[in-house]
Design a protein around this motif. Structure first.
Motif, mmCIF file in Angstrom:
data_model
loop_
_atom_site.group_PDB
_atom_site.id
_atom_site.type_symbol
_atom_site.label_atom_id
_atom_site.label_comp_id
_atom_site.label_asym_id
_atom_site.label_seq_id
_atom_site.Cartn_x
_atom_site.Cartn_y
_atom_site.Cartn_z
ATOM 1 N N HIS A 1 0.828 -1.202 0.000
ATOM 2 C CA HIS A 1 0.000 0.000 0.000
ATOM 3 C C HIS A 1 0.866 1.258 0.000
ATOM 4 O O HIS A 1 0.538 2.241 -0.683
ATOM 5 C CB HIS A 1 -0.924 0.007 1.216
ATOM 6 C CG HIS A 1 -2.197 -0.747 0.998
ATOM 7 N ND1 HIS A 1 -3.267 -0.213 0.308
ATOM 8 C CD2 HIS A 1 -2.577 -2.004 1.352
ATOM 9 C CE1 HIS A 1 -4.254 -1.090 0.270
ATOM 10 N NE2 HIS A 1 -3.860 -2.188 0.882
ATOM 11 N N ARG A 2 1.952 1.246 0.740
ATOM 12 C CA ARG A 2 2.851 2.415 0.744
ATOM 13 C C ARG A 2 3.494 2.601 -0.622
ATOM 14 O O ARG A 2 3.666 3.733 -1.087
ATOM 15 C CB ARG A 2 3.924 2.236 1.817
ATOM 16 C CG ARG A 2 3.389 2.284 3.241
ATOM 17 C CD ARG A 2 4.518 2.358 4.249
ATOM 18 N NE ARG A 2 4.017 2.278 5.610
ATOM 19 C CZ ARG A 2 4.037 1.191 6.362
ATOM 20 N NH1 ARG A 2 4.554 0.063 5.868
ATOM 21 N NH2 ARG A 2 3.562 1.195 7.587
ATOM 22 N N GLU B 1 0.860 4.117 -2.891
ATOM 23 C CA GLU B 1 0.649 5.530 -2.569
ATOM 24 C C GLU B 1 1.781 6.395 -3.112
ATOM 25 O O GLU B 1 1.561 7.500 -3.596
ATOM 26 C CB GLU B 1 0.542 5.696 -1.051
ATOM 27 C CG GLU B 1 0.206 7.093 -0.572
ATOM 28 C CD GLU B 1 -1.230 7.493 -0.858
ATOM 29 O OE1 GLU B 1 -1.611 8.617 -0.516
ATOM 30 O OE2 GLU B 1 -1.971 6.678 -1.453
ATOM 31 N N TYR C 1 -3.588 7.450 6.057
ATOM 32 C CA TYR C 1 -3.888 6.729 4.816
ATOM 33 C C TYR C 1 -5.282 6.111 4.859
ATOM 34 O O TYR C 1 -6.083 6.262 3.923
ATOM 35 C CB TYR C 1 -2.821 5.657 4.598
ATOM 36 C CG TYR C 1 -3.012 4.834 3.349
ATOM 37 C CD1 TYR C 1 -2.755 5.389 2.093
ATOM 38 C CD2 TYR C 1 -3.439 3.505 3.409
ATOM 39 C CE1 TYR C 1 -2.917 4.637 0.936
ATOM 40 C CE2 TYR C 1 -3.597 2.752 2.264
ATOM 41 C CZ TYR C 1 -3.339 3.311 1.030
ATOM 42 O OH TYR C 1 -3.503 2.575 -0.116
ATOM 43 N N LYS D 1 -8.007 8.917 4.852
ATOM 44 C CA LYS D 1 -8.203 9.493 3.521
ATOM 45 C C LYS D 1 -9.017 8.558 2.632
ATOM 46 O O LYS D 1 -9.974 8.992 1.974
ATOM 47 C CB LYS D 1 -6.838 9.762 2.875
ATOM 48 C CG LYS D 1 -6.920 10.309 1.460
ATOM 49 C CD LYS D 1 -5.573 10.295 0.785
ATOM 50 C CE LYS D 1 -5.162 8.879 0.430
ATOM 51 N NZ LYS D 1 -3.915 8.841 -0.376
ATOM 52 N N ASN D 2 -8.676 7.274 2.642
ATOM 53 C CA ASN D 2 -9.387 6.331 1.778
ATOM 54 C C ASN D 2 -10.822 6.115 2.224
ATOM 55 O O ASN D 2 -11.732 5.939 1.394
ATOM 56 C CB ASN D 2 -8.639 4.992 1.741
ATOM 57 C CG ASN D 2 -7.407 5.046 0.859
ATOM 58 O OD1 ASN D 2 -7.363 5.805 -0.110
ATOM 59 N ND2 ASN D 2 -6.406 4.257 1.186
#
Length: 345
Positions: free
Chosen positions: A122-123, A126, A275, A278-279
């Motif tokens: 995921h990082r 992003e 994170y 935000k999602n």
């Protein structure tokens, strides 16, 4: 030495240790290299190992748990009040050990290897999305400096660039060198799109293979990205007593200020996992039009809130509710039921 708890202040190369006995006295201080921690701690006998939940803490936590130790990870903001004056690594280790003894302390569960791997992906995604956004902004500025104004939207910019590529000769004030530069940037853009799409496909496969992620996807506003990120960060939600606690952990609660003896709600806090917050807000924004058209408890709640609050406030409130629903789905092992009346509590 009868050591009950060991506090470890982690560093890139060296780490400081402080051991406390049953009375809370410091009976051990050491400074070791990180690669020597496992051997040293394994010689202390059974005790509690406390660390801040920072880079490398989950890896060491898994190692110490495999050795039979109880591992307690804490957020650094909860450790800070226990640091005495003249802050240094030794006092930080002592503060970590002392904070871990408090009965009301909130601990971070040690993530397993699969959770850490998903978070790493995921990082990476992003970072690629940020690079693509920066590249798009660069392209827009490049065209605007030469009198070419493109409508907002990534797809519209792509269409405009396709038009420039198909036309022969100069377009407006675009010199041949700038056209070559734009083509190079378009190639980089396509490469980023392909890498992001590859990661997205991997998340889709993860969600298909994970039963908890499948339950989360049944919630409106939560797709494969949100589902896999929540599973990696939260696990089975046992770290939270209530869905309200999980929403607070994500920073989806308003700050309060007392004015004239009355509480006044301000904007949402910036604490928690940025994170995921935000999602979840993006997911709530996408799901809101769908929900308000449905005759469900959640749909009626959203319509009623839209009548008395701004749309952006409703979106954040819906994101808060989605986080609480996600906790219930993970904690109780059931899929989302859109007709459940308790959903709007």
């Amino acid at each position: 030495m009868d050591i009950v708890i060991v506090g470890i202040d982690l560093g890139k190369n060296s780490c400081s240790l402080a051991g406390l006995d049953a009375a809370g006295r410091v009976v051990l201080r050491r400074r070791l290299r990180r690669d020597s921690l496992e051997k040293f701690v394994s010689g202390l006998g059974r005790c509690i190992v406390a660390m801040e939940a920072c880079c490398g803490a989950h890896h060491l936590g898994r190692i110490f748990e495999a050795l039979g130790y109880e591992v307690r990870l804490m957020s650094s903001e909860y450790v800070r009040p226990y640091v005495k004056s003249q802050k240094n690594d030794d006092l930080d280790a002592e503060a970590i050990a002392e904070a871990a003894t408090r009965p009301t302390m909130r601990f971070v569960p040690v993530k397993n290897q699969d959770q850490s791997d998903i978070q790493a992906l995921h990082r990476a995604r992003e970072r690629l999305v940020s690079e693509r956004t920066a590249l798009i902004n660069h392209l827009r500025a490049l065209l605007l400096e030469r009198g070419v104004v493109v409508a907002q939207g990534r797809r519209k910019l792509e269409a405009a660039l396709e038009t420039f590529a198909d036309e022969e000769g100069d377009v407006g004030s675009l010199s041949p060198r700038i056209r070559i530069l734009i083509e190079d940037m378009r190639a980089e853009w396509r490469s980023l799109d392909q890498r992001i799409a590859k990661l997205d496909a991997e998340f889709v496969q993860m969600a298909r293979d994970d039963e908890a992620a499948q339950r989360l996807i049944s919630i409106p506003g939560i797709g494969t990205i949100n589902a896999t990120a929540l599973v990696a960060a939260v696990g089975n939600a046992k770290a939270f007593e209530r869905g309200r606690d999980m929403a607070a952990w994500l920073g989806l609660v308003p700050r309060q200020m007392t004015t004239g003896g009355k509480p006044r709600l301000l904007g949402i806090s910036k604490r928690g996992n940025r994170y995921l917050r935000k999602n979840l807000i993006h997911g709530a924004r996408a799901a809101l039009p769908y929900l308000v058209e449905r005759e469900t408890p959640l749909g009626r709640w959203a319509r009623g809130l839209l009548e008395r609050a701004h749309k952006n406030v409703v979106i954040v409130a819906l994101a808060n509710k989605l986080a609480r629903i996600a906790w219930a789905v993970l904690a109780h092992g059931r899929k989302y039921d859109p007709q459940f009346e308790g959903m709007t509590a």
